[in-house]
Design a protein around this motif. Structure first.
Motif, PDB file in Angstrom:
ATOM      1  N   VAL A 123      44.587  40.278  35.122  1.00  0.00           N
ATOM      2  CA  VAL A 123      43.569  40.504  36.159  1.00  0.00           C
ATOM      3  C   VAL A 123      43.228  41.983  36.278  1.00  0.00           C
ATOM      4  O   VAL A 123      42.050  42.359  36.407  1.00  0.00           O
ATOM      5  N   LEU A 124      44.230  42.859  36.207  1.00  0.00           N
ATOM      6  CA  LEU A 124      43.978  44.298  36.295  1.00  0.00           C
ATOM      7  C   LEU A 124      43.089  44.756  35.151  1.00  0.00           C
ATOM      8  O   LEU A 124      42.136  45.532  35.352  1.00  0.00           O
ATOM      9  N   ASP A 125      43.362  44.300  33.938  1.00  0.00           N
ATOM     10  CA  ASP A 125      42.535  44.680  32.788  1.00  0.00           C
ATOM     11  C   ASP A 125      41.106  44.166  32.927  1.00  0.00           C
ATOM     12  O   ASP A 125      40.147  44.856  32.560  1.00  0.00           O
ATOM     13  N   ILE A 126      40.948  42.959  33.450  1.00  0.00           N
ATOM     14  CA  ILE A 126      39.600  42.403  33.634  1.00  0.00           C
ATOM     15  C   ILE A 126      38.816  43.249  34.628  1.00  0.00           C
ATOM     16  O   ILE A 126      37.622  43.527  34.431  1.00  0.00           O
ATOM     17  N   LEU A 127      39.454  43.699  35.703  1.00  0.00           N
ATOM     18  CA  LEU A 127      38.771  44.524  36.703  1.00  0.00           C
ATOM     19  C   LEU A 127      38.325  45.859  36.125  1.00  0.00           C
ATOM     20  O   LEU A 127      37.328  46.438  36.569  1.00  0.00           O
ATOM     21  N   LEU A 128      39.066  46.368  35.135  1.00  0.00           N
ATOM     22  CA  LEU A 128      38.682  47.628  34.497  1.00  0.00           C
ATOM     23  C   LEU A 128      37.530  47.429  33.513  1.00  0.00           C
ATOM     24  O   LEU A 128      36.782  48.363  33.228  1.00  0.00           O
ATOM     25  N   GLN A 129      37.397  46.211  32.992  1.00  0.00           N
ATOM     26  CA  GLN A 129      36.345  45.931  32.016  1.00  0.00           C
ATOM     27  C   GLN A 129      35.053  45.448  32.664  1.00  0.00           C
ATOM     28  O   GLN A 129      33.961  45.746  32.185  1.00  0.00           O
ATOM     29  N   GLU A 130      35.170  44.665  33.744  1.00  0.00           N
ATOM     30  CA  GLU A 130      34.020  44.001  34.351  1.00  0.00           C
ATOM     31  C   GLU A 130      33.822  44.455  35.801  1.00  0.00           C
ATOM     32  O   GLU A 130      34.780  44.789  36.490  1.00  0.00           O
ATOM     33  N   LYS A 131      32.585  44.449  36.244  1.00  0.00           N
ATOM     34  CA  LYS A 131      32.266  44.767  37.640  1.00  0.00           C
ATOM     35  C   LYS A 131      31.508  43.605  38.272  1.00  0.00           C
ATOM     36  O   LYS A 131      30.812  42.852  37.600  1.00  0.00           O
ATOM     37  N   ASN A 150      38.137  46.615  44.488  1.00  0.00           N
ATOM     38  CA  ASN A 150      36.949  45.886  44.020  1.00  0.00           C
ATOM     39  C   ASN A 150      37.264  44.490  43.504  1.00  0.00           C
ATOM     40  O   ASN A 150      36.623  44.004  42.562  1.00  0.00           O
ATOM     41  N   LEU A 151      38.267  43.851  44.083  1.00  0.00           N
ATOM     42  CA  LEU A 151      38.623  42.493  43.671  1.00  0.00           C
ATOM     43  C   LEU A 151      38.003  41.483  44.636  1.00  0.00           C
ATOM     44  O   LEU A 151      38.395  41.388  45.794  1.00  0.00           O
ATOM     45  N   HIS A 152      37.005  40.747  44.157  1.00  0.00           N
ATOM     46  CA  HIS A 152      36.368  39.694  44.956  1.00  0.00           C
ATOM     47  C   HIS A 152      37.062  38.379  44.608  1.00  0.00           C
ATOM     48  O   HIS A 152      36.795  37.789  43.557  1.00  0.00           O
ATOM     49  N   CYS A 153      37.961  37.948  45.464  1.00  0.00           N
ATOM     50  CA  CYS A 153      38.854  36.853  45.084  1.00  0.00           C
ATOM     51  C   CYS A 153      39.016  35.822  46.194  1.00  0.00           C
ATOM     52  O   CYS A 153      39.063  36.166  47.379  1.00  0.00           O
ATOM     53  N   MET A 154      39.101  34.565  45.768  1.00  0.00           N
ATOM     54  CA  MET A 154      39.468  33.456  46.647  1.00  0.00           C
ATOM     55  C   MET A 154      40.843  32.958  46.205  1.00  0.00           C
ATOM     56  O   MET A 154      41.077  32.755  45.005  1.00  0.00           O
ATOM     57  N   SER A 174      35.510  41.731  49.206  1.00  0.00           N
ATOM     58  CA  SER A 174      36.559  42.520  48.570  1.00  0.00           C
ATOM     59  C   SER A 174      37.456  43.113  49.651  1.00  0.00           C
ATOM     60  O   SER A 174      36.984  43.826  50.536  1.00  0.00           O
ATOM     61  N   LYS A 175      38.733  42.811  49.608  1.00  0.00           N
ATOM     62  CA  LYS A 175      39.694  43.320  50.582  1.00  0.00           C
ATOM     63  C   LYS A 175      40.809  44.050  49.865  1.00  0.00           C
ATOM     64  O   LYS A 175      41.409  43.523  48.938  1.00  0.00           O
ATOM     65  N   GLN A 176      41.082  45.273  50.287  1.00  0.00           N
ATOM     66  CA  GLN A 176      42.122  46.072  49.656  1.00  0.00           C
ATOM     67  C   GLN A 176      43.060  46.651  50.709  1.00  0.00           C
ATOM     68  O   GLN A 176      42.613  47.209  51.707  1.00  0.00           O
ATOM     69  N   VAL A 177      44.349  46.511  50.458  1.00  0.00           N
ATOM     70  CA  VAL A 177      45.370  47.035  51.363  1.00  0.00           C
ATOM     71  C   VAL A 177      45.774  48.436  50.895  1.00  0.00           C
ATOM     72  O   VAL A 177      45.911  48.694  49.699  1.00  0.00           O
TER      73      VAL A 177
END
Length: 503
Positions: A123-131, A150-154, A174-177
């Motif tokens: 998942v981390l690698d995908i977030l670096l490749q895709e927006k 920037n993780l839009h996740c359910m 997108s929610k980030q702690v």
């Protein structure tokens, strides 16, 4: 209409995006998965079938074909269960999905979604490749992904919830702690650290020179070798260096967690650098890594990236392993090539080696007699080649024993010194640590005045130093100057750096 959902598979230390598509054809009922799927993915047909039945889904009397594209890329992992089940479960949907959805998760027979450690790195690698993408992940995974930006996740508890999210086709927020650790803010970037020292330098009595060298090594990520009699404290010092290393950015913390997750270790989102210490009997493949076409695996060298690689009893490692270290130590990268594949691993680590002066360990002792012959000592020392030794920045000979109540320095004090040097490096907009600087960075940041340059030239002529050794002296001198918060390298900094060379 062919529905598509995206997933990913890992290859070495990176993830490759996989397009999962489904087709329902008029033919004898069957369930087929194509696209170089591993046994774990092929077995998902049974899990998907059972999970969908538990959701009340009625399988149509058609041939269901799942294709994983690109078809020439090997795919691995039980996390393909969820995208396959979602596509089959969307059989009656007539409209294409508006958003680009990714889905990861292993299914239980009752439809429950399960977390697996490999998901973190993927998942981390995908977030670096895709927006601007949407994801569906197991609810159990939420605690691991809360820091990712920037993780839009359910997050779904089971397949039924996941199907509802997908049918709604609405982009999640997108929610980030925020990390709950102290940090330094330098040039607008946050660098996190912690002040917990499981092993403290104040427990190391004496060894003033060795501790000074360890401080320099930690501040600039300089490779160091400690030589001394058994029990002199080599391993004690090496194991404490990891706690005083420079702070980490959020991405560095996530990257460390990714490495650990792909090595089947516990995921820890803490600002502490990795420490790898393989035994000298470890195989070459376990230390160097593999580039097998089916499933490349990183070795200890790659797993130590951004952290410490410690070789205790250095000369007892195999010649093949020691010589294979030359490229990672010099270029901070390890490229493994095989007939059908090529894998590249980043290897920017701090190397620490510890060794005895001779096979019996008493060569430098004033109390114990050395039992080794000259031939045995020469054979022992020759296990380390000159090209390998030329890649070491600091050589330290340990004191034989500690006497008296000499004041000792704590890890907290050493950490503060390392941070001062780190701030100096970042304020001059230096990307790499001093010990990892390129030739261009050396020319830019390691400028010497005429007198200091003359001293270095004299040392080069007298001791026959290579250009690599000269550059390493400059880099060590730069770190020493940073520890004193000096903008320019001075004569005394170069002289101290020369004192740590193996001459």
């Amino acid at each position: 209409m062919v529905q598509k959902i995206y997933c990913a598979t890992k290859f070495g230390l990176h993830a490759s995006i996989v397009e999962v598509e489904v087709s329902f054809n008029r033919a004898l009922p069957a369930f087929v998965i194509s696209g170089l799927a591993s046994n774990a993915i092929q077995e998902s047909k049974q899990r998907v079938h059972s999970a969908l039945l538990s959701c009340g889904f009625a399988f149509p009397p058609l041939k269901i074909i799942i294709n994983l594209s690109p078809s020439d890329l090997p795919k691995y992992g039980s996390h393909f269960d969820l995208p396959i089940a979602l596509l089959v479960g969307m059989y009656k949907e007539k409209e294409e999905l508006k958003h680009r959805w990714f889905a990861f998760g292993e299914l239980g027979l009752d439809g429950a979604l399960k977390h697996s450690n490999s998901l973190f790195g993927i998942v981390l690698d995908i977030l670096l490749q895709e927006k601007d993408i949407c994801m569906i992940l197991p609810k159990e995974s939420e605690k691991y992904f809360s820091l990712m930006p920037n993780l839009h996740c359910m997050y779904a508890e089971n397949l039924q919830e996941a199907l509802e999210f997908l049918r709604a086709d609405q982009k999640p927020d997108s929610k980030q702690v925020e990390l709950n650790f102290p940090f330094l803010e330098i040039v607008g970037e946050k660098y996190y650290y912690q002040e917990k020292f499981s092993l403290d330098f104040k427990e190391v009595k004496g060894q003033r020179i060795a501790k000074r060298a360890a401080l320099i090594a930690a501040s600039g990520f300089h490779n160091i070798v400690l030589e001394g009699n058994p029990g002199s404290g080599k391993s004690m010092i090496a194991k404490r260096v990891q706690y005083i290393l420079p702070p980490l950015t959020l991405y560095d913390i996530l990257h460390n967690a990714k490495i650990n997750s792909w090595n089947q270790e516990e995921i820890k989102l803490v600002p502490q650098r990795n420490f790898k210490s393989p035994h000298q009997s470890a195989s070459k493949a376990s230390i160097i890594g593999s580039a097998a076409n089916k499933e490349p695996r990183p070795g200890e060298i790659a797993l130590a990236h951004l952290g410490v690689l410690f070789f205790d009893e250095l000369p007892h490692f195999s010649k093949e392993v020691l010589e294979a270290l030359r490229e990672p130590l010099e270029n901070n990268i390890l490229a493994l090539s095989r007939v059908n594949s090529k894998v590249t691993y980043p290897t920017s680590f701090l190397f620490i080696g510890a060794q005895n002066p001779c096979p019996c360990g008493n060569l430098l002792s004033t109390k114990n007699e050395c039992r080794c012959s000259d031939r045995e000592i020469a054979k022992y020392k020759n296990r380390l080649s000159e090209p390998f030794l030329d890649r070491i920045d600091l050589f330290v000979q340990m004191e034989e024993e500690y006497r008296g109540e000499e004041a000792t320095i704590s890890s907290l004090e050493m950490q503060k010194s390392v941070f001062r040097a780190f701030v100096m490096q970042k304020n001059r907009k230096q990307e790499n640590f001093n010990g990892k600087m390129s030739d261009e960075e050396i020319e830019k940041f390691c400028v010497l005045d005429e007198q200091t340059q003359q001293i270095l030239l004299q040392a080069q002529d007298r001791f026959g130093l290579s250009m690599r050794s000269v550059n390493k002296i400059k880099k060590v001198a730069r770190t020493i100057a940073d520890l004193e918060e000096k903008e320019h390298i001075e004569k005394r900094h170069v002289l101290e750096a020369l004192s740590y060379r193996r001459i």
